[in-house]
Structure formats: structure tokens, C-alpha cells
Motif scaffolding. Structure first.
Motif, PDB file in Angstrom:
ATOM      1  N   ARG A  39      13.228   9.846 -11.423  1.00 23.69           N
ATOM      2  CA  ARG A  39      12.445   9.912 -10.181  1.00 23.69           C
ATOM      3  C   ARG A  39      11.315   8.906 -10.284  1.00 23.69           C
ATOM      4  O   ARG A  39      10.650   8.806 -11.330  1.00 23.69           O
ATOM      5  CB  ARG A  39      11.900  11.329  -9.958  1.00 23.69           C
ATOM      6  CG  ARG A  39      11.136  11.483  -8.633  1.00 23.69           C
ATOM      7  CD  ARG A  39      10.737  12.933  -8.396  1.00 23.69           C
ATOM      8  NE  ARG A  39       9.914  13.469  -9.475  1.00 23.69           N
ATOM      9  CZ  ARG A  39       8.610  13.233  -9.609  1.00 23.69           C
ATOM     10  NH1 ARG A  39       7.974  12.441  -8.743  1.00 23.69           N
ATOM     11  NH2 ARG A  39       7.938  13.766 -10.621  1.00 23.69           N
ATOM     12  N   ALA A  48       9.708  10.596 -13.775  1.00 21.17           N
ATOM     13  CA  ALA A  48      10.426  11.687 -14.450  1.00 21.17           C
ATOM     14  C   ALA A  48      11.874  11.289 -14.679  1.00 21.17           C
ATOM     15  O   ALA A  48      12.375  10.324 -14.075  1.00 21.17           O
ATOM     16  CB  ALA A  48      10.350  12.973 -13.630  1.00 21.17           C
ATOM     17  N   LEU A 123      14.483   9.655  -5.776  1.00 19.67           N
ATOM     18  CA  LEU A 123      15.182  10.234  -6.911  1.00 19.67           C
ATOM     19  C   LEU A 123      16.596   9.654  -6.957  1.00 19.67           C
ATOM     20  O   LEU A 123      17.286   9.601  -5.935  1.00 19.67           O
ATOM     21  CB  LEU A 123      15.240  11.759  -6.802  1.00 19.67           C
ATOM     22  CG  LEU A 123      15.758  12.497  -8.047  1.00 19.67           C
ATOM     23  CD1 LEU A 123      15.031  13.845  -8.202  1.00 19.67           C
ATOM     24  CD2 LEU A 123      17.256  12.726  -7.992  1.00 19.67           C
ATOM     25  N   VAL A 315       7.796  15.720 -19.312  1.00 16.72           N
ATOM     26  CA  VAL A 315       8.289  15.942 -17.950  1.00 16.72           C
ATOM     27  C   VAL A 315       8.152  17.420 -17.598  1.00 16.72           C
ATOM     28  O   VAL A 315       8.504  18.297 -18.390  1.00 16.72           O
ATOM     29  CB  VAL A 315       9.765  15.507 -17.826  1.00 16.72           C
ATOM     30  CG1 VAL A 315      10.339  15.915 -16.469  1.00 16.72           C
ATOM     31  CG2 VAL A 315       9.894  14.006 -18.018  1.00 16.72           C
ATOM     32  N   GLU A 320      10.769  19.242 -11.629  1.00 15.61           N
ATOM     33  CA  GLU A 320      11.913  18.353 -11.382  1.00 15.61           C
ATOM     34  C   GLU A 320      13.126  19.144 -10.896  1.00 15.61           C
ATOM     35  O   GLU A 320      13.896  18.669 -10.055  1.00 15.61           O
ATOM     36  CB  GLU A 320      12.260  17.569 -12.646  1.00 15.61           C
ATOM     37  CG  GLU A 320      11.176  16.623 -13.113  1.00 15.61           C
ATOM     38  CD  GLU A 320      10.612  15.777 -11.988  1.00 15.61           C
ATOM     39  OE1 GLU A 320      11.413  15.147 -11.253  1.00 15.61           O
ATOM     40  OE2 GLU A 320       9.376  15.736 -11.838  1.00 15.61           O
ATOM     41  N   TYR A 323      12.856  19.554  -7.259  1.00 19.31           N
ATOM     42  CA  TYR A 323      13.286  18.341  -6.546  1.00 19.31           C
ATOM     43  C   TYR A 323      14.806  18.339  -6.396  1.00 19.31           C
ATOM     44  O   TYR A 323      15.350  18.059  -5.323  1.00 19.31           O
ATOM     45  CB  TYR A 323      12.860  17.083  -7.305  1.00 19.31           C
ATOM     46  CG  TYR A 323      11.458  16.611  -7.035  1.00 19.31           C
ATOM     47  CD1 TYR A 323      11.128  16.028  -5.810  1.00 19.31           C
ATOM     48  CD2 TYR A 323      10.467  16.716  -8.001  1.00 19.31           C
ATOM     49  CE1 TYR A 323       9.834  15.572  -5.568  1.00 19.31           C
ATOM     50  CE2 TYR A 323       9.172  16.266  -7.772  1.00 19.31           C
ATOM     51  CZ  TYR A 323       8.859  15.694  -6.553  1.00 19.31           C
ATOM     52  OH  TYR A 323       7.589  15.249  -6.306  1.00 19.31           O
TER      53      TYR A 323
END
Length: 420
Positions: A39, A48, A123, A315, A320, A323
Motif C-alpha cells: 500500500r 505497508a 493498494l 506494519v 491493513e 483495507y
């Protein structure tokens, strides 16, 4: 395209923390079941990633985080591919692309990347390409990159050249190409992993193939009705030679012409909508392929990340994962919209085709009137009898087309029922 964004992405305003070694023609292996993502912010700076990206790229977590994504860009990649990628992301659409990356030690690896705008940036999820499509793309990229260097093409000019080459291969837009490519890679990967076929994809494929057949059938029907003008023209020519019955035959020809014109106008409402002319336009059926594949892959990516997240230092894995889940839901919603559009289109065609059949029935009554008149004229109507025979053939052909159209529409609607 926003040139400032490209400039920010390419120059990055600072040197990366790490550099890759000189490129070597050695492939960095990774397994077909492995998936990775990264990302970035809106400038393309890495924020990330997952553990597979760390391992395959060869860079440490510390070297990746905060570095521009061009850290892994391979010199064999045409600039035009990145122009298309950023054009799509800035347009708010997911972009699928074959990308050749380089590792820290200079090796290369191919991925099929699916990049999507997310809050604050983008992403990109990647899988290992394994379909025959990759060989075609490798050659295309070599040709384009060679021209970029020889003719000093700008990124935008290179992108235009890529689009023209794809058009020669039968893809009217990049949107159509990426949908086809993702479906090919998805299916090749599924088979390599021994996974069962997905019903939603199988049904979407049925809808896509049948929709194309439906377009063809409607085109043929339109041509048939356009060619029918010759029949009424011959009828009028024949009437002009008659001493008796001229007015009747002329009236029959006139009414037939009027009905043909009404039918031709109605046929215009039956046309299956084609894609637009933009870079990202694609037939709705192909768009459904793209989003369904994306949804399934993202579901798998979420599961894979969950199993691997312990090995991703620096991270916030829970963030994440949010996401990834958000994208999976968005892909699923978009795929449903694409399928619904195809179903609605087929249902509309079914209603209009039924009305068309009634119009053709009205046209047939005029044909019968012509046959009755030909019988009354007897020996004086040899030419008219030939015209009536041609009208019979024409109506038989029309009926066959209408029957085939109904079959195609029924197939689409039956396939769509499985989505309910």
C-alpha cells in the motif's frame, strides 16, 4: 493525466534508502499460491506490505517502508504501462497490469498486479502470472520498450502505442484487456492449485458468451430487415407493369414498407449496448469477470495475510486487514452491479423481442394479402409469385432469428438466476 502526480512518483523528491543491484537475467522464484500486496500513499511511497513482498523483493521492512515504489521497477518495463496505471488510479478505477519487477540483488520477477485507489493512496495486490497471456505481454513490452528508447517516446505516447497494439489483438480498450487478462490468470492459477470452478464465474462466462451471440443475432436480424427493402422495390416495379391490380399491389408494397420501417426503428432499441470508447470502458460482462475475480482473490488475500501477518515488522496488520476487507466488499458490490446490468439488459431484450414478434406477425398478414392477390391475378402474376416466394423465405429466416434470440435471452436469464 495529472503530470504533477507522475513527476512526484518518478522523482520522489528524495533518494530511496536502499538501491537494487545491477540487473541480472535471473528470475526470483515464488510460488503460485503465494500472494502479496503493498500500500502506498498518493505519490507512490510505500506505507505497508506483507511478508511475501519482503521476501520476494529482497529488501528489509526498514528499507521498504517510506521508499518510493519505483525502488523495485525493472528497466524492461515500458513507461506507458505506468502511465496507464496512474491514469486509471486517478480516474478512480481498479487497474490490472502485468509488471516485471526487480529484487534488491537485481533479479527479476513477473506479477499480475491489481491496483486500486484506497483512502490516502493505493493498494496493489499481486499474484504470479501463469497463463499463456504472459508470453504475449512479454513480447509486447519488449517491442514497446525498444520503441520508447529508439524514438524517445513520452510515457503518454507509449501508452497510446500500447493501446493501439492491444486493439490489433482484438481489445478495444485497456479495460477490456485487463478484464480478459485477470480472468485468464485467475483460471490458470485456480487450475494449478487444483481449486474447484466458481459458479459465479462460470455463470458470468455463460452470460458473456451468450451476450456476444445475442449481439451477433440482432445484427443479422437488422441486416435481414434492411435487405427486405429490395423485396418491396421489386413489388413496386412489378405493379408498374400491370394493367389490372396495379393500385392494390402498390398499396400492399406501401404498407409493407411502412411496417418494415417501424420494425427497423424498433430493432434499434434491441441492440445490446456495447462499450464506450474510453481507455477504461469494457463490456459489462467483461467488467463482471474482472470484479468477480478481484473479489475472490481479495478474499483469499485476506485469509493469506491473516496466516502470515506475524512476520511483518513495522506494519499495523489489523489496519491493513481492514483495507483488504474493504476492497473485497467493494469488488463484490461492483461485480454484482455488472451482472445485474447484463440481466436487466437481457430482460429488456426479451420484452422488446416479444413485441417485435407481434410486429412481424402484422407484417406477415400483409405478405398473405400479397399471396391472395397473386392468386387472383393467376397467369398475369408470374413475377409476383416469385416475390411472394422470396417473402416466404424472408419470413422463415426472421422467425428462425427470433427463436434463436429467445433462446439466448433465456440462457442469460437462467444463468442469472444462480446469482440470486
Amino acid at each position: 493525466m495529472n503530470t504533477m502526480t507522475m513527476r512526484e512518483f518518478d522523482s520522489a523528491k528524495r533518494e530511496p534508502r536502499a538501491r537494487a543491484a545491477a540487473e541480472v537475467n535471473v528470475e526470483e522464484p515464488f510460488n503460485v499460491e503465494e500472494m502479496f500486496f503493498s500500500r502506498t500513499d498518493k505519490r507512490g511511497v510505500i506505507e505497508a506490505y506483507n511478508s511475501i513482498f519482503i521476501r520476494v523483493s529482497g529488501f528489509s521492512s526498514e528499507e521498504l517502508k517510506g521508499a518510493p515504489h519505483k525502488l523495485i521497477r525493472h528497466s524492461d518495463m515500458p513507461k506507458g504501462v505506468f502511465w496507464l496505471l496512474w491514469n486509471g488510479l486517478e480516474s478512480g478505477v481498479p487497474v490490472g497490469a502485468y509488471v516485471k519487477n526487480k529484487t534488491k540483488d537485481g533479479r527479476y520477477y513477473w506479477v499480475f498486479a491489481l491496483a486500486t485507489p484506497v483512502e490516502g493512496g493505493h493498494l496493489s495486490m499481486r499474484i504470479k502470472p501463469t497463463s499463456p497471456q504472459l508470453a504475449l505481454v512479454e513480447q509486447l513490452y519488449r517491442d514497446i520498450r525498444k520503441l520508447e528508447l529508439e524514438e524517445k517516446l513520452s510515457a503518454e505516447d507509449s501508452a497510446r502505442l500500447i493501446l493501439s497494439k492491444l486493439a490489433e489483438l482484438g481489445f478495444d480498450s485497456y479495460g477490456a484487456f485487463q478484464a480478459h487478462a485477470l480472468h485468464q490468470e485467475f483460471e490458470a492459477r485456480r487450475k494449478a492449485l487444483g481449486m474447484p470452478a466458481y459458479n459465479d464465474l462460470r455463470n458470468t462466462e455463460t452470460i458473456a458468451v451468450t451476450s456476444e451471440k445475442l449481439r451477433h443475432e440482432l445484427d443479422e436480424l437488422t441486416k435481414k430487415f434492411k435487405g427486405a427493402e429490395l423485396l418491396t422495390a421489386n413489388m413496386k416495379i412489378f405493379a408498374a407493369k400491370l394493367a389490372v391490380g396495379r393500385a392494390t399491389i402498390n398499396e400492399i408494397a406501401k404498407n409493407y414498407d411502412l411496417m418494415l420501417n417501424d420494425i427497423r426503428n424498433h430493432l434499434n432499441t434491441l441492440v445490446v449496448p456495447l462499450m464506450g470508447s474510453g481507455i477504461w470502458d469494457a463490456p459489462k460482462e467483461l467488467s463482471a469477470y474482472f470484479m468477480i475475480c478481484a473479489s475472490h482473490l481479495m478474499t483469499e488475500m485476506c485469509e493469506f495475510f491473516e496466516s502470515q501477518k506475524s512476520g511483518v515488522p513495522g506494519v499495523d496488520c489489523e489496519s491493513e486487514k481492514d483495507y483488504l476487507i474493504g476492497l473485497q466488499k467493494a469488488y463484490d458490490k461492483q461485480s454484482q452491479k455488472a451482472v445485474e446490468y447484463g440481466v436487466q439488459s437481457a430482460a429488456s431484450i426479451q420484452r422488446r423481442a416479444e413485441f417485435l414478434r407481434r410486429m412481424v406477425l402484422g407484417l406477415s398478414t400483409i405478405r398473405i394479402a400479397c399471396r391472395v392477390e397473386a392468386g387472383m391475378l393467376r397467369g398475369k402474376a408470374k413475377g409476383l409469385e416469385t416475390i411472394v416466394s422470396r417473402l416466404d423465405v424472408f419470413h422463415d429466416e426472421i422467425e428462425a432469428h427470433l427463436e434463436t434470440i429467445q433462446q439466448h435471452v433465456s440462457t442469460i436469464l437462467l444463468s442469472a438466476d444462480d446469482f440470486a
